[in-house]
Scaffold this active site. Structure first.
Site, short mmCIF file in Angstrom:
data_model
loop_
_atom_site.label_atom_id
_atom_site.label_comp_id
_atom_site.label_asym_id
_atom_site.label_seq_id
_atom_site.Cartn_x
_atom_site.Cartn_y
_atom_site.Cartn_z
N ARG A 178 0.83 -1.20 0.00
CA ARG A 178 0.00 0.00 0.00
C ARG A 178 0.87 1.25 0.00
O ARG A 178 0.42 2.32 -0.39
CB ARG A 178 -0.89 0.03 1.25
CG ARG A 178 -1.96 -1.02 1.29
CD ARG A 178 -2.60 -1.10 2.67
NE ARG A 178 -3.17 0.14 3.16
CZ ARG A 178 -4.39 0.60 2.87
NH1 ARG A 178 -5.16 -0.10 2.06
NH2 ARG A 178 -4.83 1.72 3.37
N ARG A 182 9.66 5.65 -3.45
CA ARG A 182 10.00 6.46 -4.63
C ARG A 182 11.34 7.18 -4.45
O ARG A 182 11.73 7.48 -3.33
CB ARG A 182 8.86 7.42 -4.98
CG ARG A 182 8.35 8.30 -3.91
CD ARG A 182 7.41 9.34 -4.51
NE ARG A 182 6.00 8.96 -4.43
CZ ARG A 182 5.18 9.38 -3.46
NH1 ARG A 182 5.63 10.15 -2.50
NH2 ARG A 182 3.91 9.02 -3.47
N ARG A 255 -8.99 -6.51 13.40
CA ARG A 255 -8.34 -5.64 14.38
C ARG A 255 -9.30 -4.52 14.70
O ARG A 255 -10.08 -4.08 13.84
CB ARG A 255 -7.04 -5.03 13.81
CG ARG A 255 -5.98 -6.03 13.57
CD ARG A 255 -5.47 -6.69 14.82
NE ARG A 255 -4.59 -5.83 15.61
CZ ARG A 255 -4.11 -6.19 16.80
NH1 ARG A 255 -4.46 -7.35 17.34
NH2 ARG A 255 -3.30 -5.38 17.45
N ARG A 286 -0.05 5.65 16.37
CA ARG A 286 0.14 7.00 15.82
C ARG A 286 -0.63 8.02 16.63
O ARG A 286 -1.54 7.67 17.39
CB ARG A 286 -0.26 7.07 14.35
CG ARG A 286 -1.63 6.50 14.03
CD ARG A 286 -1.83 6.39 12.50
NE ARG A 286 -3.01 5.60 12.19
CZ ARG A 286 -3.31 5.10 11.00
NH1 ARG A 286 -2.52 5.29 9.96
NH2 ARG A 286 -4.41 4.40 10.80
N GLU A 311 -3.73 6.42 18.96
CA GLU A 311 -4.43 5.26 18.39
C GLU A 311 -3.80 3.96 18.89
O GLU A 311 -2.61 3.76 18.72
CB GLU A 311 -4.26 5.37 16.87
CG GLU A 311 -5.40 4.83 16.08
CD GLU A 311 -5.26 5.15 14.61
OE1 GLU A 311 -5.31 6.34 14.22
OE2 GLU A 311 -5.10 4.20 13.83
N TYR A 359 -9.89 -5.24 2.91
CA TYR A 359 -9.25 -4.00 3.36
C TYR A 359 -9.44 -2.92 2.30
O TYR A 359 -8.52 -2.55 1.60
CB TYR A 359 -7.77 -4.32 3.59
CG TYR A 359 -6.91 -3.26 4.27
CD1 TYR A 359 -7.39 -2.03 4.69
CD2 TYR A 359 -5.56 -3.53 4.50
CE1 TYR A 359 -6.57 -1.11 5.31
CE2 TYR A 359 -4.72 -2.62 5.11
CZ TYR A 359 -5.22 -1.41 5.51
OH TYR A 359 -4.38 -0.50 6.11
N ASP A 361 -10.12 0.84 0.85
CA ASP A 361 -10.08 2.27 1.13
C ASP A 361 -11.43 2.86 0.73
O ASP A 361 -12.26 2.18 0.15
CB ASP A 361 -8.96 2.93 0.32
CG ASP A 361 -7.58 2.57 0.88
OD1 ASP A 361 -7.47 2.35 2.08
OD2 ASP A 361 -6.62 2.50 0.08
N1 UDP Z 1 3.30 0.83 7.83
C1 UDP Z 1 4.52 0.78 8.48
N2 UDP Z 1 5.02 1.91 9.05
C2 UDP Z 1 4.37 3.10 8.99
C3 UDP Z 1 3.14 3.16 8.31
C4 UDP Z 1 2.63 2.01 7.75
O1 UDP Z 1 5.13 -0.27 8.58
O2 UDP Z 1 4.88 4.08 9.53
C5 UDP Z 1 2.78 -0.41 7.26
C6 UDP Z 1 1.96 -1.19 8.27
O3 UDP Z 1 2.19 -2.56 8.06
C7 UDP Z 1 0.54 -0.83 7.88
C8 UDP Z 1 0.66 -0.73 6.37
O4 UDP Z 1 1.94 -0.16 6.17
O5 UDP Z 1 -0.35 -1.83 8.27
C9 UDP Z 1 -0.42 0.08 5.72
O6 UDP Z 1 -0.42 1.38 6.25
P1 UDP Z 1 -1.57 2.43 5.94
O7 UDP Z 1 -1.08 3.74 6.40
O8 UDP Z 1 -1.99 2.26 4.54
O9 UDP Z 1 -2.71 1.90 6.92
P2 UDP Z 1 -4.10 2.56 7.35
O10 UDP Z 1 -3.95 4.03 7.21
O11 UDP Z 1 -5.14 1.94 6.46
O12 UDP Z 1 -4.26 2.13 8.76
#
Ligand code: UDP
Length: 377
Positions: A178, A182, A255, A286, A311, A359, A361
């Protein structure tokens, strides 16, 4: 029959469906067991700030039709998601880009960064070769192949294991894909052409979608099934599919997230909407500072207060709100059993993150519903 559709769940899927069904000349009744509409995109206004009560949502898509559609309901702002990672007090930009590589290794050019990543993933590549493995089997292998071991260990492993509550070697590889990788100095978390937050908040989007449709909150469909089932020809169910079938094959794993919301007497607490805490030792994943989703420049300082949310991710148990499906092989197989039952039921449509155990979006949800109604649009 009083309605063409009974829509169970007033989240984004249900609300978009209601809107497009109405446009197609159908009548709908929308019910939701929560006291409010909007599902997990619902916001509560506190101190003049829209608080994303069920976790931060950022709309992003490359599909112009989807973008134009949501903007026809409410105009979106120019918010661009650029989370920052805090690892043991050091800050790194996300997603993984030249800024991150510079902060991590001091490399300055794309060629230097690529060489560094090659070096960082060498051990893992050799191990996989020796074991005859061609495709990464889990998130850990996938992450190291994408970005190398330093970034995996500092920015991915701890965060991922906190979020999913299982070792990264037991989490499906697709989840880490996801995130963009880059080789430009660009901190935009998404590669999509369009992104933003509805001006005035997500409730405006949901209220707009449901305008002119009858909605009843505080109604638990599953405990009032007989009474509601006969009200419509077709029923759209957007709740959890295993719950719908009384968990007869067993419970799917999800979860869930809990939040500690705090009001602070400062205009700007952390300088960004999203800061991820990527080490295992900090219990939350976060901190969200909600005002930054909708206030920019001087507007931030104008409000002397701010709301933050810490969170915490935990395993779902009955009675909690399910947030993220755990799309590993075992749960996907269990879902297929439920889906086979669902497919036999002509009266029902099962749609959305919980009913399809996927999952999703937000934008793909809107896109899916638009696709269903394309012949009417
Ligand atoms: N992820 C990570 N570190 C970060 C942010 C995301 O390892 O700082 C990984 C983690 O496994 C997470 C996945 O990337 O489950 C997808 O993150 P995303 O931000 O897309 O998740 P959402 O916002 O849907 O909770």
């Amino acid at each position: 029959m009083k309605y063409d559709y009974l829509i169970v769940g007033a989240g984004l899927y249900g609300a978009t469906f209601a809107h497009l069904a109405k446009k197609a000349g159908k009548t709908c009744l929308v019910i939701d067991r929560r006291p409010h509409i909007g599902g997990n995109i619902y916001c509560e206004n506190v101190e003049g700030i829209n608080v994303h009560k069920y976790g931060a949502h950022i709309f992003h898509t490359s599909n112009k039709k989807v973008w134009d559609f949501v903007n026809s309901i409410v105009e979106f702002n120019r918010y661009t998601n650029s989370p920052v990672a805090n690892y043991k007090g050091d800050y790194f930009n996300l997603p993984f880009n030249m800024n991150t590589f510079y902060q991590m290794w001091g490399v300055k050019t794309p060629a230097e960064a690529k060489a560094k990543i090659e070096e960082q993933k060498q051990d893992a590549v050799e191990k996989m070769k020796a074991a005859g493995i061609e495709e990464p089997r889990n998130l850990e292998e996938q992450a190291i192949l994408l970005i190398g071991k330093d970034i995996y260990e500092k920015l991915i492993k701890g965060y991922t294991e906190k979020q999913w509550g299982r070792p990264a070697t037991e989490i499906p590889a697709f989840i880490i894909k996801r995130l963009p990788v880059r080789f430009v100095y660009d901190n935009n978390y998404f590669n999509d052409k369009y992104q933003g937050i509805p001006i005035g908040g997500y409730n405006k989007l949901i209220e707009g979608l449901l305008e002119g449709t009858e909605v009843q909150c505080n109604i638990d469909f599953l405990s009032n099934k007989e009474q509601y089932e006969d009200l419509a020809d077709k029923i759209l169910f957007t709740g959890a599919i295993d719950e719908f079938f009384g968990y007869k094959f067993g419970k799917l794993a999800y979860r869930t997230i809990s939040f500690e919301h705090e009001v602070h007497e400062v205009s700007n607490y952390q300088g960004n909407a999203v800061i991820n805490y990527t080490e295992a030792e900090v219990p939350y994943t976060r901190i969200i500072e909600h005002k930054h989703f909708e206030m920019f420049g001087e507007e931030v300082e104008k409000n002397p207060k701010t709301i933050i949310s810490k969170e915490y991710s935990t395993e779902w148990k009955e009675g909690m709100e399910p947030y993220y499906p755990i799309n590993d092989a075992e749960n996907n197989a269990l879902y297929q059993q439920y889906k086979a039952l669902a497919d036999q039921n002509e009266k029902y449509i099962f749609g959305g993150r919980l009913a399809e155990y996927k999952y999703y979006d937000m934008a793909p949800v809107v896109e899916l519903v638009m696709e269903k109604f394309k012949n009417h649009l």
